[in-house]
Design a protein around this motif. Structure first.
Motif, PDB file in Angstrom:
ATOM      1  N   GLU A  41      32.107  -4.016 -29.545  1.00  0.00           N
ATOM      2  CA  GLU A  41      33.070  -3.665 -28.497  1.00  0.00           C
ATOM      3  C   GLU A  41      32.605  -4.168 -27.135  1.00  0.00           C
ATOM      4  OE1 GLU A  41      35.981  -2.514 -28.736  1.00  0.00           O
ATOM      5  OE2 GLU A  41      36.130  -1.408 -30.627  1.00  0.00           O
ATOM      6  N   THR A  42      31.312  -4.084 -26.887  1.00  0.00           N
ATOM      7  CA  THR A  42      30.766  -4.544 -25.610  1.00  0.00           C
ATOM      8  C   THR A  42      30.892  -6.052 -25.482  1.00  0.00           C
ATOM      9  OG1 THR A  42      29.209  -2.691 -25.616  1.00  0.00           O
ATOM     10  CG2 THR A  42      28.738  -4.517 -24.112  1.00  0.00           C
ATOM     11  N   LEU A  43      30.550  -6.782 -26.535  1.00  0.00           N
ATOM     12  CA  LEU A  43      30.701  -8.239 -26.502  1.00  0.00           C
ATOM     13  C   LEU A  43      32.156  -8.643 -26.269  1.00  0.00           C
ATOM     14  CD1 LEU A  43      28.362  -9.378 -29.414  1.00  0.00           C
ATOM     15  CD2 LEU A  43      28.088  -9.932 -26.997  1.00  0.00           C
ATOM     16  N   LEU A  44      33.073  -7.924 -26.906  1.00  0.00           N
ATOM     17  CA  LEU A  44      34.491  -8.233 -26.759  1.00  0.00           C
ATOM     18  C   LEU A  44      34.928  -8.065 -25.303  1.00  0.00           C
ATOM     19  CD1 LEU A  44      37.035  -9.015 -28.342  1.00  0.00           C
ATOM     20  CD2 LEU A  44      37.475  -6.585 -28.677  1.00  0.00           C
ATOM     21  N   LEU A  45      34.482  -6.980 -24.664  1.00  0.00           N
ATOM     22  CA  LEU A  45      34.830  -6.765 -23.262  1.00  0.00           C
ATOM     23  C   LEU A  45      34.198  -7.830 -22.376  1.00  0.00           C
ATOM     24  CD1 LEU A  45      36.069  -5.068 -20.981  1.00  0.00           C
ATOM     25  CD2 LEU A  45      33.964  -3.729 -20.961  1.00  0.00           C
ATOM     26  N   LEU A  46      32.929  -8.128 -22.603  1.00  0.00           N
ATOM     27  CA  LEU A  46      32.248  -9.140 -21.790  1.00  0.00           C
ATOM     28  C   LEU A  46      32.951 -10.489 -21.888  1.00  0.00           C
ATOM     29  CD1 LEU A  46      28.438  -8.458 -22.456  1.00  0.00           C
ATOM     30  CD2 LEU A  46      29.910  -7.523 -20.673  1.00  0.00           C
ATOM     31  N   SER A  47      33.420 -10.817 -23.084  1.00  0.00           N
ATOM     32  CA  SER A  47      34.070 -12.117 -23.285  1.00  0.00           C
ATOM     33  C   SER A  47      35.400 -12.220 -22.547  1.00  0.00           C
ATOM     34  CB  SER A  47      34.286 -12.377 -24.778  1.00  0.00           C
ATOM     35  OG  SER A  47      35.298 -11.527 -25.303  1.00  0.00           O
ATOM     36  N   ASP A  48      36.012 -11.081 -22.222  1.00  0.00           N
ATOM     37  CA  ASP A  48      37.298 -11.074 -21.531  1.00  0.00           C
ATOM     38  C   ASP A  48      37.159 -11.152 -20.016  1.00  0.00           C
ATOM     39  OD1 ASP A  48      38.865 -11.000 -23.779  1.00  0.00           O
ATOM     40  OD2 ASP A  48      39.002  -8.807 -23.837  1.00  0.00           O
ATOM     41  N   LEU A  49      35.953 -10.988 -19.499  1.00  0.00           N
ATOM     42  CA  LEU A  49      35.763 -10.991 -18.048  1.00  0.00           C
ATOM     43  C   LEU A  49      35.841 -12.415 -17.507  1.00  0.00           C
ATOM     44  CD1 LEU A  49      32.904  -8.369 -17.727  1.00  0.00           C
ATOM     45  CD2 LEU A  49      35.333  -8.053 -17.267  1.00  0.00           C
ATOM     46  N   PRO A  50      36.442 -12.592 -16.326  1.00  0.00           N
ATOM     47  CA  PRO A  50      36.611 -13.941 -15.762  1.00  0.00           C
ATOM     48  C   PRO A  50      35.268 -14.627 -15.547  1.00  0.00           C
ATOM     49  CG  PRO A  50      37.928 -12.320 -14.557  1.00  0.00           C
ATOM     50  CD  PRO A  50      37.020 -11.542 -15.465  1.00  0.00           C
ATOM     51  N   GLU A  51      35.262 -15.926 -15.738  1.00  0.00           N
ATOM     52  CA  GLU A  51      34.136 -16.813 -15.470  1.00  0.00           C
ATOM     53  C   GLU A  51      32.931 -16.513 -16.366  1.00  0.00           C
ATOM     54  OE1 GLU A  51      33.300 -16.724 -11.302  1.00  0.00           O
ATOM     55  OE2 GLU A  51      35.328 -17.369 -10.735  1.00  0.00           O
ATOM     56  N   ARG A  52      32.256 -15.399 -16.143  1.00  0.00           N
ATOM     57  CA  ARG A  52      31.046 -15.119 -16.917  1.00  0.00           C
ATOM     58  C   ARG A  52      31.341 -14.917 -18.397  1.00  0.00           C
ATOM     59  NH1 ARG A  52      28.020 -10.261 -14.051  1.00  0.00           N
ATOM     60  NH2 ARG A  52      30.137  -9.428 -13.913  1.00  0.00           N
ATOM     61  N   THR A  54      33.137 -16.538 -20.360  1.00  0.00           N
ATOM     62  CA  THR A  54      33.223 -17.769 -21.149  1.00  0.00           C
ATOM     63  C   THR A  54      31.900 -18.106 -21.826  1.00  0.00           C
ATOM     64  OG1 THR A  54      32.689 -19.114 -19.203  1.00  0.00           O
ATOM     65  CG2 THR A  54      35.016 -18.696 -19.648  1.00  0.00           C
ATOM     66  N   ARG A  55      30.824 -17.486 -21.370  1.00  0.00           N
ATOM     67  CA  ARG A  55      29.501 -17.753 -21.948  1.00  0.00           C
ATOM     68  C   ARG A  55      29.175 -16.815 -23.112  1.00  0.00           C
ATOM     69  NH1 ARG A  55      25.516 -17.759 -16.876  1.00  0.00           N
ATOM     70  NH2 ARG A  55      23.994 -18.053 -18.564  1.00  0.00           N
ATOM     71  N   ILE A  56      30.089 -15.917 -23.432  1.00  0.00           N
ATOM     72  CA  ILE A  56      29.853 -14.942 -24.499  1.00  0.00           C
ATOM     73  C   ILE A  56      30.479 -15.445 -25.799  1.00  0.00           C
ATOM     74  CG2 ILE A  56      30.219 -12.582 -25.265  1.00  0.00           C
ATOM     75  CD1 ILE A  56      28.358 -12.850 -22.869  1.00  0.00           C
ATOM     76  N   ALA A  57      29.654 -15.544 -26.833  1.00  0.00           N
ATOM     77  CA  ALA A  57      30.149 -15.939 -28.156  1.00  0.00           C
ATOM     78  C   ALA A  57      30.501 -14.688 -28.963  1.00  0.00           C
ATOM     79  CB  ALA A  57      29.091 -16.755 -28.889  1.00  0.00           C
ATOM     80  N   LEU A  58      31.532 -14.810 -29.768  1.00  0.00           N
ATOM     81  CA  LEU A  58      31.912 -13.719 -30.673  1.00  0.00           C
ATOM     82  C   LEU A  58      31.663 -14.202 -32.096  1.00  0.00           C
ATOM     83  CD1 LEU A  58      35.233 -12.538 -28.953  1.00  0.00           C
ATOM     84  CD2 LEU A  58      32.933 -11.561 -28.705  1.00  0.00           C
ATOM     85  N   ARG A  59      30.457 -13.947 -32.567  1.00  0.00           N
ATOM     86  CA  ARG A  59      30.057 -14.508 -33.858  1.00  0.00           C
ATOM     87  C   ARG A  59      30.204 -13.496 -34.994  1.00  0.00           C
ATOM     88  NH1 ARG A  59      24.624 -17.894 -33.254  1.00  0.00           N
ATOM     89  NH2 ARG A  59      23.795 -16.149 -32.006  1.00  0.00           N
ATOM     90  N   HIS A  60      30.127 -14.009 -36.200  1.00  0.00           N
ATOM     91  CA  HIS A  60      30.470 -13.216 -37.383  1.00  0.00           C
ATOM     92  C   HIS A  60      29.356 -12.252 -37.788  1.00  0.00           C
ATOM     93  CE1 HIS A  60      32.183 -12.125 -41.222  1.00  0.00           C
ATOM     94  NE2 HIS A  60      31.100 -12.571 -41.853  1.00  0.00           N
ATOM     95  N   LEU A  61      28.127 -12.705 -37.824  1.00  0.00           N
ATOM     96  CA  LEU A  61      27.037 -11.895 -38.371  1.00  0.00           C
ATOM     97  C   LEU A  61      26.560 -10.853 -37.366  1.00  0.00           C
ATOM     98  CD1 LEU A  61      24.947 -14.659 -40.177  1.00  0.00           C
ATOM     99  CD2 LEU A  61      26.677 -13.131 -41.150  1.00  0.00           C
TER     100      LEU A  61
END
Length: 218
Positions: A41-52, A54-61
């Motif tokens: 859930e934290t990674l998902l939120l981080l990935s939605d934030l502008p600019e920064r 974009t550096r967050i990957a949402l990986r499977h494992l």
């Protein structure tokens, strides 16, 4: 012949031991699942934030997700400024990571010692580089229960810390969005762009309409 020094174990004792081991294992796995959900859930939120984001990957494992969050919260990571406390919680929980595979995939064999306490032997078969690896882990009841409680508390702290981090970031996102909207509205009021103003004769239906008339005798 039965050893007279060794007390006999009846079916009720075995059933109680099996139930206790299953409950212990289930509680530990629930703690892992809760931590993994919070990290995702934290990674998902981080990935939605502008600019920064974009550096967050949402990986499977799952292991990759823990590593990605740890990298994002570390010094030099996109969220290093906000992530010091959360990073410590992630690192603390990852010390138990090696137990997850054993608890989730191990085949268990249960025994009882002379005091009637259970002992569980877990065997796991994995493959690395096309080679089989067989691991065996033995858990005695007292040690296992203490370990389970440690995993539960560490997972609980991690979930709480990440929840707080998400709240802060959501508030920051909301505040930033409100500020941008206000700034945009202020610019439109002070210096309207040509695209937002209809000029005389710009539209066939408005050729004889003036938007502003300052001459009372016109």
């Amino acid at each position: 012949m039965n050893d007279p020094k060794c007390p006999q174990t009846d079916q009720a004792d075995w059933k109680a031991a099996i139930a206790a081991v299953n409950a212990w294992r289930g509680l530990a796995l629930q703690s892992f699942a809760s931590a993994e959900q919070s990290v995702s859930e934290t990674l998902l939120l981080l990935s939605d934030l502008p600019e920064r984001g974009t550096r967050i990957a949402l990986r499977h494992l799952v292991g990759q997700r823990f590593q990605d969050l740890e990298d994002a919260l570390s010094t030099g990571g996109p969220f290093g400024d906000e992530g010091a406390v959360a990073l410590a919680a992630v690192t603390a929980f990852r010390r138990h990571e090696h137990l997850r595979t054993v608890l989730a995939h191990g085949v268990a064999k249960i025994a009882l010692d002379r005091q009637g306490r259970w002992v569980v032997v877990m065997r796991v078969l994995t493959f690395r580089g096309r080679q089989a690896e067989r691991a065996v882990r033995v858990f005695e009841q007292i040690e296992a229960e203490a370990l389970c409680e440690e995993i539960r508390l560490t997972a609980q702290r991690l979930c709480s810390t990440l929840s707080n981090l998400r709240s802060v970031l959501r508030q920051s996102l909301s505040t930033g969005l409100t500020s941008r909207l206000r700034n945009s509205a202020s610019r439109d009021l002070i210096d309207p762009s040509p695209a937002s103003v209809t000029t005389l004769g710009s539209h066939p239906a408005r050729r004889h309409v003036r938007l502003v008339n300052c001459d009372p005798d016109y």
